[in-house]
Structures are given as C-alpha cells and as structure tokens.
Design a protein around this motif. Structure first.
Motif, PDB file in Angstrom:
ATOM      1  N   THR A  32       6.075  16.787   3.998  1.00 48.25           N
ATOM      2  CA  THR A  32       5.630  17.401   2.756  1.00 48.25           C
ATOM      3  C   THR A  32       6.669  18.379   2.225  1.00 48.25           C
ATOM      4  O   THR A  32       7.180  19.207   2.985  1.00 48.25           O
ATOM      5  CB  THR A  32       4.306  18.153   2.998  1.00 48.25           C
ATOM      6  OG1 THR A  32       3.377  17.276   3.641  1.00 48.25           O
ATOM      7  CG2 THR A  32       3.712  18.625   1.688  1.00 48.25           C
ATOM      8  N   PRO A  33       6.987  18.311   0.934  1.00 46.53           N
ATOM      9  CA  PRO A  33       7.925  19.291   0.373  1.00 46.53           C
ATOM     10  C   PRO A  33       7.417  20.720   0.580  1.00 46.53           C
ATOM     11  O   PRO A  33       6.235  20.991   0.404  1.00 46.53           O
ATOM     12  CB  PRO A  33       7.948  18.938  -1.123  1.00 46.53           C
ATOM     13  CG  PRO A  33       7.426  17.550  -1.223  1.00 46.53           C
ATOM     14  CD  PRO A  33       6.486  17.368  -0.077  1.00 46.53           C
ATOM     15  N   ASP A  34       8.330  21.613   0.949  1.00 47.65           N
ATOM     16  CA  ASP A  34       7.985  23.016   1.173  1.00 47.65           C
ATOM     17  C   ASP A  34       8.073  23.742  -0.167  1.00 47.65           C
ATOM     18  O   ASP A  34       9.167  24.059  -0.651  1.00 47.65           O
ATOM     19  CB  ASP A  34       8.954  23.623   2.189  1.00 47.65           C
ATOM     20  CG  ASP A  34       8.564  25.029   2.608  1.00 47.65           C
ATOM     21  OD1 ASP A  34       7.851  25.705   1.837  1.00 47.65           O
ATOM     22  OD2 ASP A  34       8.988  25.463   3.700  1.00 47.65           O
ATOM     23  N   VAL A  35       6.934  24.010  -0.760  1.00 47.47           N
ATOM     24  CA  VAL A  35       6.875  24.579  -2.105  1.00 47.47           C
ATOM     25  C   VAL A  35       7.504  25.970  -2.147  1.00 47.47           C
ATOM     26  O   VAL A  35       8.248  26.312  -3.085  1.00 47.47           O
ATOM     27  CB  VAL A  35       5.419  24.606  -2.608  1.00 47.47           C
ATOM     28  CG1 VAL A  35       5.270  25.499  -3.830  1.00 47.47           C
ATOM     29  CG2 VAL A  35       4.959  23.192  -2.943  1.00 47.47           C
ATOM     30  N   LEU A  36       7.248  26.818  -1.153  1.00 45.63           N
ATOM     31  CA  LEU A  36       7.821  28.164  -1.158  1.00 45.63           C
ATOM     32  C   LEU A  36       9.340  28.121  -1.055  1.00 45.63           C
ATOM     33  O   LEU A  36      10.050  28.913  -1.693  1.00 45.63           O
ATOM     34  CB  LEU A  36       7.220  29.007  -0.033  1.00 45.63           C
ATOM     35  CG  LEU A  36       5.764  29.419  -0.241  1.00 45.63           C
ATOM     36  CD1 LEU A  36       5.209  30.101   1.010  1.00 45.63           C
ATOM     37  CD2 LEU A  36       5.599  30.329  -1.447  1.00 45.63           C
ATOM     38  N   ASN A 201      13.585  16.019  -3.293  1.00 46.42           N
ATOM     39  CA  ASN A 201      13.373  14.663  -3.813  1.00 46.42           C
ATOM     40  C   ASN A 201      12.085  14.047  -3.258  1.00 46.42           C
ATOM     41  O   ASN A 201      12.007  13.741  -2.059  1.00 46.42           O
ATOM     42  CB  ASN A 201      14.575  13.793  -3.442  1.00 46.42           C
ATOM     43  CG  ASN A 201      14.490  12.402  -4.027  1.00 46.42           C
ATOM     44  OD1 ASN A 201      13.488  12.022  -4.626  1.00 46.42           O
ATOM     45  ND2 ASN A 201      15.545  11.636  -3.848  1.00 46.42           N
ATOM     46  N   PRO A 202      11.049  13.844  -4.095  1.00 48.54           N
ATOM     47  CA  PRO A 202       9.779  13.310  -3.597  1.00 48.54           C
ATOM     48  C   PRO A 202       9.887  11.936  -2.923  1.00 48.54           C
ATOM     49  O   PRO A 202       9.037  11.587  -2.104  1.00 48.54           O
ATOM     50  CB  PRO A 202       8.915  13.221  -4.865  1.00 48.54           C
ATOM     51  CG  PRO A 202       9.479  14.264  -5.776  1.00 48.54           C
ATOM     52  CD  PRO A 202      10.958  14.217  -5.531  1.00 48.54           C
ATOM     53  N   LYS A 203      10.917  11.182  -3.253  1.00 47.68           N
ATOM     54  CA  LYS A 203      11.077   9.858  -2.642  1.00 47.68           C
ATOM     55  C   LYS A 203      11.346   9.945  -1.139  1.00 47.68           C
ATOM     56  O   LYS A 203      11.168   8.965  -0.413  1.00 47.68           O
ATOM     57  CB  LYS A 203      12.206   9.087  -3.332  1.00 47.68           C
ATOM     58  CG  LYS A 203      11.907   8.684  -4.763  1.00 47.68           C
ATOM     59  CD  LYS A 203      13.052   7.879  -5.369  1.00 47.68           C
ATOM     60  CE  LYS A 203      12.699   7.384  -6.777  1.00 47.68           C
ATOM     61  NZ  LYS A 203      12.510   8.472  -7.739  1.00 47.68           N
ATOM     62  N   LEU A 204      11.771  11.103  -0.677  1.00 45.30           N
ATOM     63  CA  LEU A 204      12.092  11.284   0.737  1.00 45.30           C
ATOM     64  C   LEU A 204      10.900  11.772   1.563  1.00 45.30           C
ATOM     65  O   LEU A 204      11.003  11.877   2.783  1.00 45.30           O
ATOM     66  CB  LEU A 204      13.252  12.271   0.882  1.00 45.30           C
ATOM     67  CG  LEU A 204      14.549  11.869   0.160  1.00 45.30           C
ATOM     68  CD1 LEU A 204      15.611  12.956   0.331  1.00 45.30           C
ATOM     69  CD2 LEU A 204      15.069  10.532   0.659  1.00 45.30           C
ATOM     70  N   TYR A 205       9.780  12.066   0.887  1.00 48.04           N
ATOM     71  CA  TYR A 205       8.591  12.583   1.572  1.00 48.04           C
ATOM     72  C   TYR A 205       7.487  11.534   1.568  1.00 48.04           C
ATOM     73  O   TYR A 205       7.506  10.591   0.769  1.00 48.04           O
ATOM     74  CB  TYR A 205       8.115  13.869   0.888  1.00 48.04           C
ATOM     75  CG  TYR A 205       9.125  14.995   0.979  1.00 48.04           C
ATOM     76  CD1 TYR A 205       9.123  15.864   2.067  1.00 48.04           C
ATOM     77  CD2 TYR A 205      10.086  15.171  -0.013  1.00 48.04           C
ATOM     78  CE1 TYR A 205      10.049  16.889   2.156  1.00 48.04           C
ATOM     79  CE2 TYR A 205      11.027  16.193   0.077  1.00 48.04           C
ATOM     80  CZ  TYR A 205      11.009  17.047   1.167  1.00 48.04           C
ATOM     81  OH  TYR A 205      11.932  18.057   1.267  1.00 48.04           O
TER      82      TYR A 205
END
Length: 501
Positions: A32-36, A201-205
């Motif tokens: 999951t992308p780390d938003v912070l 890059n969302p494609k990597l998650y």
C-alpha cells in the motif's frame, strides 16, 4: 508519466521493509502506498527543496546498491518513516526501521544526517533515538519541522529551536543529554499539496486479496489510497490514530480536492481498486453526500472500500455509496451479540449499544460487502466470550473478517494501563506487534495467557474459512477462483514462537 530520480537532492525519504514480515503469506498481503510519506515529500518540494522517495516495499534492491544510491543522491537529510495506512503500522514498522539503521544508515557518509518519523517515535522519542541511533526523531506531524530542519542543515544554521525534534546533545565537557523540543502546531490540512503519484506509482502496489474477491482476484494492481480526514473524534482506548497530534482531533479535507486527486489516480494511473484510508469515513455529515455528488458526476467504474461505524450509516447514504463504487465497508462488530462482551468492548471503544442486525440488513440491502472487525482478548475475555465473538461473525457470514488479538500500542490508554499496572512489561521487541510475525505476542486477559489468546485466534480464523457453509456462500457470491485462493491462504501454517515455547 515516468518519474526519474534527480542526480542530487536535499532530502531522501525512505519507507523501510522487513523481509519476510508477512512470512509465507507475503503474496496474499497488500502493498500500500504510504500516504504520509507522499505528503511530506510533496510539502518539502512545494517549499523549494528537492526530495526523493524510496519505498522498499516495492523497490527491491540490495543493501549495497541502496547505500550506493543514497550516497550518490548526497542528501543533507535522510528520513526513515515508521508509518503506513493502518493506524497500528507505526509500531509494526519499527523492526524494519531499526534494521535499516543497523544495516544501511550506519554506513552512510557522516554529512548525511538522519531522522525517524511517525506516531510511534512521537510518543517514544528517547527510546527511538536509542534503538536507531538516528540523529533526530521527528515529533508530531513533521511537515514544517522537516522543512526547517533540512533548510537549517543546508545553511549550517542551528537547529536547537526547531519545534518537533528530539536529539542527543553532548556539551564541551562530554555530558550527554536528550533534548525533546515542544510539539509543533498542527497544520491546516487544506494547505497540504497533493501527493505526486508519479513517485508513488499505483501500478507498483496491490490491493488486499479480499478487496478483489471474484473474477478480479488476480488483478489487484494498480492500487490507490485516498485520504479525506486526519485523526478521529472517538476516544477508543486501544487506538493510536491521534499519536501524531498529541490530542484527539478530527480535521476534514476539502472534498473537491479529494475528488480531484481521485481524478489523477483514475485518469493518469488507471486505478480501479481504491482505499479510503480514514479511520472513520462514513459519518453523518454533509461532506459524505458532497463526495457522492462529485463522484456521481464522473461515473467512474471503481472498487472502493472504507470504514464506518454501526452508528454512522443510514440506508440512504449506503445506497449512494454503492452507486459510486463503494463495494466494501468495514465495521467494528467487535462484541457480537454477547451482553457481557458488549459491556467490555463498549468501555474500550466508547460505543453505544446498537442493533448490529439492523446495520447488517441495511448494508446488505444496499448491495455492499462487509468486513467484520473483531478484537479478541480484551481484559475481561475468557475462551467462551472469544468464541461467542467469532460465532457472531459465523452467524452473519460477512464477506471478510479481520480477526485480531488485542495489542497495547504505545501512546494509548491500553498501553498505559497494561504497562503501568504491571500486567505486561515494557515490550522488548516490536515484532511482538506483527500479527503475522513469528514473534507475535498479543495481550493476555484476566483468564488467558497471551499464547492461549493467539492460539484461539489462529484456530478460529482457520475454522471459519474452512467451514463448508462459509465456503459455499462465498462460492455462490464470488466464484470458485476465490475459494481456491482462500484454500491457498489456509494451507499456510503460521509460525508462532510463543506457541512453540
């Protein structure tokens, strides 16, 4: 658009990864992308600095190559993030943070200064400095603090008076003291710039496995995360969501900006699977309807999940959410229907006694799948109350269940109670907080040891998803491919040191 690293930068921001943190279930877990991480990066760049993100959950690189990359980037400051989209991620990430400093940071050139950031370091700054040997710990939200710290280091100006930092100081006589500066003021969340999704890059998650139950079970990428608020207004004793803020707070982001960011995720990065990371998104507030209005205008084909409370939903808002692609809602059905368990959980989460059955019915009527959250092993729990809790999940057969043992996270009333009253000692190893870790060690109860609680949790989870009626219902709803995936999940036998001992 492809993002290329600059040759040099002012600050490098790292999300560490502990190899094998999920053991044999690594391929089933989400990344999951780390938003912070993304927000701090965007903030410092919007204020004239150059920043590089390295997320080691998705950037597979040897320690030597990573060390070489950071050295070539030659930042003035390197930050290691003890954060994630789950509120418990800060403590759970600490083993990876400590390993990063032991394996990588210790070998960096002396001119590259380091910091640790997150809710866990904020409430345990002295211990974090000792465990990592970082130059600084960031206390609080960090946006302005990290910006000022980097600029002062670049200009060779004193950092002593910067709010929100902790560090070890040695005077001319060799006396060593730990300095913890005051918590900084909280930022206006609507002043924060948007995350640069070319970097994250969302494609990597990839999404959670259950989020994609059905024909798309093998298509979990790209994956996006969006935030619409920070903090939470409810004072749950076991929750550490407000650690970064030092007080209970609930701040709302402008919904037009939220949906503009979704536009970028969908149109620029092909995101279909989307998580709303707010610990409580569905509340009785006009902003949720505004979100639905804005999303209605776009007509995206999305697969969204979010959190709600059993006292925060209505038939009307659930139907509106379903129309714009909210296919999954997570509820805290922690106590099920058992009266004694309900009293225990209400004390912990400050939640009124409500009709679970009614909420379940209106959610099903709206066509939304449910994630049932169960916390097992509160202080008054015995084996009977824990089994009744899971019986409630079995009775209603939610499409997914997160069955957690209870943990006392630093910065929570639970931690103060359990450690302060000597029920448990100070944790020696933060890996104890990892549900899938070999070292997992949940809280004991008045009647059960930590080992008994963990054994019950694992047995009940496996019993639930192995049962024929549960599998039959899931097969009807999602198809055989989903059942094959569940069977693969059940074939993994988690290693538990506490049980082996």
């Amino acid at each position: 658009m492809k993002y290329d690293f600059p040759k040099k930068c002012d600050v490098v921001l790292v999300h560490p990864s502990k190899s094998g943190a999920y053991g044999q279930v690594e391929s089933l877990a989400s990344t999951t992308p780390d938003v912070l991480l993304g927000l701090v990066d965007a903030y410092v760049e919007s204020n004239g600095l150059t920043s590089v993100i390295i997320d080691l959950d998705i950037t597979k690189i040897s320690a030597q190559d990573l060390l070489s990359l950071i050295t070539k980037l030659s930042p003035k400051l390197l930050g290691v993030f003890s954060t994630g989209v789950n509120v418990s991620a800060s403590t759970q990430t600490m083993p990876a943070v400590i390993d990063f400093f032991k394996d990588i940071a210790i070998n960096l050139p002396d001119q590259i200064r380091t910091f640790v950031y997150g809710g866990h370091p904020t409430v345990l700054p002295e211990r974090t400095l000792k465990e990592t040997s970082a130059d600084y710990v960031i206390i609080g939200e960090g946006y302005e603090t990290i910006l000022l710290l980097t600029k002062n280091l670049i200009s060779n100006v004193s950092i002593d008076n910067i709010d929100g930092i902790g560090y070890v100081k040695e005077d001319l006589l060799g006396n060593v003291t730990t300095v913890i500066n005051p918590m900084p003021k909280m930022i206006d969340v609507n002043s924060l710039p948007m995350i640069n999704w070319d970097k994250l890059n969302p494609k990597l998650y990839r999404a959670h496995n259950w989020h994609c139950f059905g024909d798309d079970i093998d298509n979990r990428s790209p994956y996006g995360v969006i935030w619409t608020s920070m903090g939470c207004a409810y004072p749950c004793d076991f929750c550490c969501i407000n650690n970064l803020y030092s007080k209970r707070t609930f701040r709302f982001r402008d919904m037009k900006t939220v949906v503009e960011e979704i536009d970028i995720l969908v149109n620029n990065h092909g995101v279909k699977n989307l998580r709303i990371m707010d610990e409580l998104f569905v509340i009785k507030h006009p902003r949720v309807e505004e979100f639905c209005d804005l999303m209605d205008e776009r007509g995206y084909d999305l697969n969204i999940w979010c959190y709600a409370r059993v006292d925060s939903v209505t038939p009307y808002i659930l139907k509106r959410l379903k129309k714009i692609g909210v296919n999954w809602v997570g509820y805290g059905f922690e106590a099920g229907d058992d009266e004694n368990a309900l009293k225990s959980i209400n004390k912990a989460v400050k939640k009124g006694s409500l009709s679970n059955d009614e909420v379940i019915k209106i959610t099903r009527d709206a066509g939304i799948n449910m994630i049932g959250h169960a916390i097992l092993g509160l202080y008054d729990d015995d084996e009977d109350s824990i089994r009744k809790n899971v019986d409630f999940l079995r009775k209603h057969q939610f499409e997914w269940n997160n069955i957690y043992p209870a943990f006392a996270y630093p910065g929570t009333p639970f931690y103060d109670k359990y450690v302060g009253e000597g029920i448990i000692g100070e944790p020696e190893n933060w890996e104890e907080y990892g549900l899938y870790s070999d070292e997992c060690k949940p809280l004991p109860t008045k009647y059960l040891t930590a080992a008994q609680v963990l054994r019950l949790r694992d047995e009940l989870f496996n019993e639930y998803y192995s049962s024929q009626d549960v599998q039959d219902n899931l097969r009807i709803k999602f198809g055989q491919k989903t059942i094959d995936h569940i069977d693969e999940m059940l074939s993994v036998k988690l290693k538990r040191k506490i049980l082996a001992d």
